[in-house]
Design a protein around this motif. Structure first.
Motif, PDB file in Angstrom:
ATOM      1  N   ALA A 146      91.151  68.309 109.599  1.00 22.99           N
ATOM      2  CA  ALA A 146      91.566  68.381 108.198  1.00 22.99           C
ATOM      3  C   ALA A 146      91.087  67.131 107.476  1.00 22.99           C
ATOM      4  O   ALA A 146      90.760  66.126 108.109  1.00 22.99           O
ATOM      5  CB  ALA A 146      93.094  68.484 108.111  1.00 22.99           C
ATOM      6  N   GLU A 170      82.883  75.291 106.056  1.00 21.14           N
ATOM      7  CA  GLU A 170      84.285  75.281 105.655  1.00 21.14           C
ATOM      8  C   GLU A 170      84.679  73.978 104.963  1.00 21.14           C
ATOM      9  O   GLU A 170      85.672  73.933 104.237  1.00 21.14           O
ATOM     10  CB  GLU A 170      85.200  75.550 106.855  1.00 21.14           C
ATOM     11  CG  GLU A 170      85.184  76.989 107.325  1.00 21.14           C
ATOM     12  CD  GLU A 170      83.927  77.356 108.133  1.00 21.14           C
ATOM     13  OE1 GLU A 170      83.334  76.471 108.790  1.00 21.14           O
ATOM     14  OE2 GLU A 170      83.528  78.524 108.079  1.00 21.14           O
ATOM     15  N   MET A 200      87.322  73.293 101.782  1.00 21.52           N
ATOM     16  CA  MET A 200      88.403  72.301 101.771  1.00 21.52           C
ATOM     17  C   MET A 200      88.311  71.404 100.537  1.00 21.52           C
ATOM     18  O   MET A 200      89.332  71.072  99.934  1.00 21.52           O
ATOM     19  CB  MET A 200      88.333  71.423 103.024  1.00 21.52           C
ATOM     20  CG  MET A 200      88.662  72.119 104.293  1.00 21.52           C
ATOM     21  SD  MET A 200      88.474  70.927 105.654  1.00 21.52           S
ATOM     22  CE  MET A 200      88.420  72.039 107.032  1.00 21.52           C
TER      23      MET A 200
END
Length: 167
Positions: free
Chosen positions: A17, A42, A46
């Motif tokens: 993350a 991805e 984010m």
């Protein structure tokens, strides 16, 4: 206008993350610049939650990222022309390679690049060279880092944001 500059996220290998310190800065960003080595599409998703994203591919990015972003880009922001390049194409340092990716007649006022994972703010021939380092893969650096660019009417300021991981 607040621009957050990142590079060398190397996700998800180096982080699952976005780091909380970076997320805090992204919360009021007007634009995000990514200087390559996303390693996963991805990462765009984010970042795009917070602000529009512009970027380039790096040497660790697959064909999907290279096709989407290319290795070099010019972004016009508030009367400034920013060059984006990862800094891996060429035989010099990351800064030298990024600088060489653009021609003088393109009117670039600043180049945001990555590749070395080493934060840097310098100038060459009137062009600001800014490497935000890496917020997820500090390598031999003491701290993780990202960049903040603030554009005002006639002035740009560049700064690095640093944070330490809690291990």
């Amino acid at each position: 206008m607040k621009i957050v500059a990142v590079s060398d996220t190397h996700m998800p290998r180096m982080a699952k993350a976005l780091p909380p310190a970076l997320v805090q800065e992204l919360a009021d960003a007007d634009l995000i610049l990514h200087a390559g080595d996303w390693t996963s599409p991805e990462v765009y998703d984010m970042l795009a939650v917070y602000a529009p994203v512009q970027g380039v591919a790096g040497n660790n990015d697959g064909p999907d990222i290279v096709e989407r972003w290319g290795y070099r880009r010019i972004v016009e922001i508030g009367g400034h022309r920013f060059g984006l390049a990862h800094g891996h194409l060429g035989w010099g340092s990351a800064a030298q390679n990024a600088y060489a990716a653009f021609e003088e007649e393109e009117g670039i006022s600043a180049i945001v690049f990555g590749h070395s994972h080493v934060p840097l703010l310098t100038a060459a021939n009137g062009v600001t060279l800014f490497n935000p380092g890496s917020a997820t893969d500090k390598r031999r650096q003491e701290r993780f880092s990202y960049g903040i660019i603030t554009l005002q009417s006639v002035m740009s300021t560049y700064q690095h944001g640093y944070y330490s991981s809690k291990v």
